[in-house]
Design an enzyme around this catalytic site. Structure first.
Site, PDB file in Angstrom:
ATOM      1  N   TYR B  92     -53.420   7.661  10.003  1.00  0.00           N
ATOM      2  CA  TYR B  92     -54.120   8.885  10.403  1.00  0.00           C
ATOM      3  C   TYR B  92     -54.808   8.749  11.759  1.00  0.00           C
ATOM      4  CZ  TYR B  92     -53.037  11.348   6.146  1.00  0.00           C
ATOM      5  OH  TYR B  92     -52.355  12.002   5.157  1.00  0.00           O
ATOM      6  N   GLU B 188     -43.834  -7.791 -15.292  1.00  0.00           N
ATOM      7  CA  GLU B 188     -43.333  -6.763 -14.366  1.00  0.00           C
ATOM      8  C   GLU B 188     -43.966  -5.396 -14.626  1.00  0.00           C
ATOM      9  OE1 GLU B 188     -39.066  -6.334 -13.960  1.00  0.00           O
ATOM     10  OE2 GLU B 188     -39.256  -4.305 -13.165  1.00  0.00           O
ATOM     11  N   ASP B 240     -37.817  -7.568 -16.167  1.00  0.00           N
ATOM     12  CA  ASP B 240     -36.582  -7.000 -16.700  1.00  0.00           C
ATOM     13  C   ASP B 240     -35.426  -7.958 -16.438  1.00  0.00           C
ATOM     14  OD1 ASP B 240     -37.868  -4.703 -17.470  1.00  0.00           O
ATOM     15  OD2 ASP B 240     -37.228  -3.499 -15.742  1.00  0.00           O
TER      16      ASP B 240
END
Lengths: 546, 360
Positions: B92, B188, B240
């Site tokens: 910004y 995870e 996973d």
């Protein structure tokens, strides 16, 4: 099953047909005059519909006027007037008065009726010379069309010299005999020293756009920058097409036919009509580029005596002679009979009528098809006010006459399609005209332009002609590509410059922030950076170095 | 801090001098890509090779060149005023730069990473901080922090967050730890973390559980590393069973990434070992699967070709081959197919019995 039935039917009917006796048929058989034939086949001459009739009539009259002025070697001043009749508005009127006036040599008294009211009468058919008209059908056919549709005669005013009075005629054509009928012949007052005005009243329809009178005159002005044309439209508007040069085109010379361009039938006629005493002399006198040696060679190849009487040569022998001609090597015909517009004048013509950014023109050296010498010229106008997203506009000319109809059947169109415009940075879909803000102009000048029909709308597809057209287009394309690449480069440079100027100050600001620099020091950075980037413009990229 | 500040000034001054001499200024960065890193299992992290990128001021680079310098100017400001700005805040700030502003935060993040790499420092040393979440922690651990205002020491007991968790701050260098835990379990997904936390699973096995929430942030990596180093704890990773979980999550945690190669040395956890889900688990536990997608297959090919970590561990190469042959992948939550608590009652206990079988 169906097949069988058909044969049965035809089998039944055939004997019935034979019953009609030859004698009965003979009663119905009589000579058809040319004028009568054309009255029934007006489409062959470009009078298919009222819209086209208007244009064709003006076209024939303007062609004649331009030819006449050039023969006299005066810069043509032509006035074209089209006015609706019966008090109707131009857009709804179905009857118009057309009048075309020139400052040409005028026409001598005896010739007027025949020129304007006899088909196939003219000075141009029998000479091998580059001219707008060819067969002597045009203006008389227009007069006849007017007469057929309105019953009104063709009106002519002509004057051959300030010393002689102007003459006024009203003519009819006897369609059965193909002979003129003089309705009125009188002296009249006219402010012109010399010239001709022809007025024809006819059934017609006035349209605007690509195939309008105005478009035709505009194209005529492009191809004839030496002519001044003033047009009074049916809406009573005056449109001026001023001349761009006073120099008249070189006067085309008449040449004898070249042996390669003569067909068998024509060869037979020439043999019958020649004044030459023997075959060798005939070949030498009636054709161009036939020396006594070549004539001898032809005779030997044909197995004919050099001393044979031309008129005595039998049908079979003509055949041999024809073959022999085409087997003999004969020098190409002379090309001084052609008067191209020339690159400079094509550019002048285009510039005054088409508002574009870039113009290019190319005139090819003369070439020959079937014994007829010809020259192809092409020009392009690109950019400016021309519409960017449309197919290019093609304007075609044959002996300086604009061709408005049957574009797709014309050799010009085929040549443009066969040219790979993408080579010149112009987009082109497969089998289509290129898409670009561009006008393509192609002119073919020849002693005999091969049209696909008598209405002279499309040039026939001779390979020699298409080859020359493509070469001329390619030359224009190369010039255009050069212009486009230069323009792209300039645009790119300008873009770069603004890009640099947008971001450069930020380097100064950042350095000022980090190093607490003074105002003058920051300004110095800006100045130096500009110099550095001007010097190294685009030469350096981000580099990966091991 | 002052060291970084002088590096920035030095570099700016270099550029200034070049400009005064009307010479093209340039900046040199290490290339931040996988083929510019090497992996030595003994060192345990991705190290930079010598490939560099030279950004010379030219028409094509003038914009990024200016932006990089302005980014350095922001850093200089932050460091001199002892302030911090998040990555998004910096984005910004650039909105005041007129035409040189960034249009997306990715652009400003990339330039920030360039500046980091140029000076071989991490973003916190430049006065910048991440706006990504750091990760959640629960279990037998006391984090010793300071009150930012009073500088008084605070002890945070990670067993006392109930169904919630302790959140890792963006900067972890000042933290100290007290723990009797036997290992750290890095997970995870937030979902799996919640299940274990709800049942106080960490109490049962005496551990600290950390939710990485996808690819671990730098703060999360640094937190685990610091805790594991200081308390000599083994780190087990539970993700996973797919190429993304193995490489983007596990490998990034363990050895770092190509993109952050200049700071991997500190932001990696070389002692991490992989618990599951392995390709073998899919068969052994009869896990419900999804077919491998084209992106997965492409990722596998890419790993074999470019990833020095996979290339130097044949176990991982074998694992990836097996997965490729099966054409399947399984998420850690797939264990719920055998009952919601199957993971705590069967899967993890069976796995934790044989830590020696964990993948490197």
């Amino acid at each position: 099953m169906v097949q069988k039935k058909l044969t049965e039917i035809s089998g039944d009917k055939e004997p019935v047909k034979e019953v009609i006796k030859a004698e009965e048929l003979a009663k119905k058989q009589r000579e058809i005059s040319v004028a009568e034939f054309f009255a029934k086949n007006r489409h062959l001459l470009g009078f298919d519909n009222p819209r086209k009739a208007l244009l064709t009539t003006i076209k024939e009259a303007v062609d004649n006027s331009l030819d006449a002025c050039e023969e006299m070697r005066v810069p043509p001043d032509i006035i074209v007037m089209v006015s609706p009749l019966e008090g109707k508005e131009a857009s709804v009127a179905d009857r118009f008065l057309i009048s075309v006036e020139d400052n040409g040599p005028g026409i001598v008294k005896q010739q007027v009726p025949r020129i304007f009211a006899k088909l196939l009468y003219g000075s141009k058919f029998h000479t091998m010379k580059m001219s707008r008209g060819q067969q002597g059908i045009g203006i008389s056919a227009a007069g006849m069309y007017g007469q057929l549709t309105t019953g009104k005669p063709v009106k002519i005013t002509t004057r051959i010299s300030p010393k002689k009075p102007a003459m006024y005629y009203e003519l009819h054509i006897d369609t059965k005999k193909n002979e003129p009928e003089i309705l009125k012949e009188e002296e009249t007052a006219w402010d012109k020293d010399h010239g001709t005005r022809v007025s024809i009243e006819l059934e017609a329809k006035y349209v605007k756009g690509r195939q309008s009178v105005e478009e035709y005159l505009k194209q005529t002005a492009i191809a004839n920058p030496h002519a001044s044309i003033i047009y009074f439209s049916p809406e009573s508007q005056k449109v001026d097409f001023p001349r761009a040069t006073k120099d008249l085109p070189m006067e085309p010379k008449a040449i004898k036919p070249h042996p390669y361009g003569v067909e068998l039938g024509m060869l037979m006629n020439m043999l019958k009509e020649t004044k030459a005493r023997n075959l060798q002399a005939f070949l030498k006198q009636e054709f161009s580029r036939v020396s006594p040696r070549i004539a001898k060679e032809i005779c030997q190849k044909a197995g004919l005596f050099e001393n044979a009487r031309p008129s005595r040569i039998a049908t079979q022998e003509v055949d041999k002679l024809y073959k022999a001609v085409n087997e003999t090597k004969i020098m190409a015909p002379p090309t001084n009979c052609l008067a191209p517009i020339g690159e400079e004048l094509m550019l002048k013509g285009l510039k005054k009528e088409v508002n574009a950014e870039f113009y290019a023109a190319a005139t090819r050296p003369p070439s020959v098809y079937r014994g007829n010498p010809f020259i192809v010229e092409a020009a392009v106008a690109y950019g400016g006010e021309l519409p960017a997203e449309e197919l290019v506009r093609v304007i075609r000319f044959a002996n300086r006459v604009p061709l408005l109809y049957q574009q797709s059947a014309c050799a010009v169109c085929k040549s443009i399609l066969e040219t790979n415009w993408r080579n010149y940075s112009i987009s082109q879909s497969k089998g289509a005209l290129p898409t670009a803000p561009m006008v393509i102009m192609v002119h073919m000048a020849s002693v005999w332009v091969p049209f696909t029909s008598e209405s002279k709308e499309a040039i026939a597809h001779y390979p020699e002609i298409i080859k020359e057209m493509k070469l001329a287009l390619q030359e224009c394309g190369r010039q255009l590509a050069l212009f486009l690449s230069r323009r792209r480069k300039a645009e790119h440079e300008a873009k770069k410059k603004s890009y640099i100027e947008t971001y450069l100050p930020h380097i100064g600001i950042a350095l000022k922030d980090i190093l607490s620099l003074k105002e003058e020091e920051t300004k110095k950075i800006d100045k130096h950076l500009k110099e550095i980037l001007e010097k190294h413009r685009g030469s350096e990229h981000d580099k990966d170095i091991e | 801090m002052t060291k970084t500040l002088s590096k920035i000034k030095e570099s700016a001054s270099d550029i200034y001098q070049k400009i005064l001499k009307k010479k093209q200024p340039s900046m040199t960065f290490p290339l931040r890509v996988l083929n510019n890193v090497k992996y030595d299992p003994k060192k345990g992290f991705f190290e930079l090779l010598g490939k560099t990128k030279i950004r010379t001021l030219s028409v094509n680079t003038v914009k990024t060149f200016a932006q990089t310098l302005r980014m350095m100017a922001i850093s200089k400001d932050l460091l001199t005023t002892d302030d911090m700005a998040t990555k998004r805040e910096v984005y910004y700030v650039s909105k005041n730069w007129g035409d040189a502003r960034f249009h997306e935060q990715v652009e400003s993040d990339t330039v920030m990473d360039d500046v980091e790499a140029m000076f071989m420092v991490n973003r916190e040393q430049l006065g910048f901080s991440a706006d990504e979440h750091g990760g959640d922690v629960a279990g037998e651990l006391i984090v010793i922090d300071k009150n930012p205002d009073t500088k008084k020491v605070i002890k945070i007991d990670c067993t006392k967050f109930g169904s919630g968790a302790y959140s890792i701050p963006t900067s972890v260098e000042h933290l100290e730890f007290e723990t009797d835990a036997k290992f750290i379990l890095a997970i995870e997904t937030k979902g799996m973390f919640e299940r274990l936390n709800r049942h106080n699973y960490w109490k049962k096995v005496h551990c600290v559980i950390v939710s990485m929430g996808g690819v671990p942030s730098r703060a999360c990596r640094r937190f685990i590393r610091k805790l594991a180093d200081e308390k000599k704890l083994p780190v087990y990773v539970f993700s996973d069973g797919d190429p993304y979980g193995w490489s983007s999550i596990y490998r990034t945690l363990k050895v770092g990434s190509g993109n952050a190669a200049h700071i991997n040395e500190f932001f990696c956890v070389p002692q991490a070992r992989f618990l599951g889900i392995t390709a073998q688990d899919i068969t052994d536990y009869k896990l419900p699967t999804h077919p491998l997608k084209d992106v997965d297959l492409k990722k596998i090919k890419d790993l074999f070709k470019n990833d020095p970590f996979i290339q130097s561990h044949k176990e991982w190469a074998k694992e990836l081959k097996l997965l490729e042959q099966m054409g399947k992948r399984a998420e850690q939550q797939a264990l719920a197919a055998h009952g919601l608590n199957f993971v705590m009652e069967k899967y993890l206990p069976q796995k934790l019995k044989h830590p020696e079988k964990f993948l490197p």
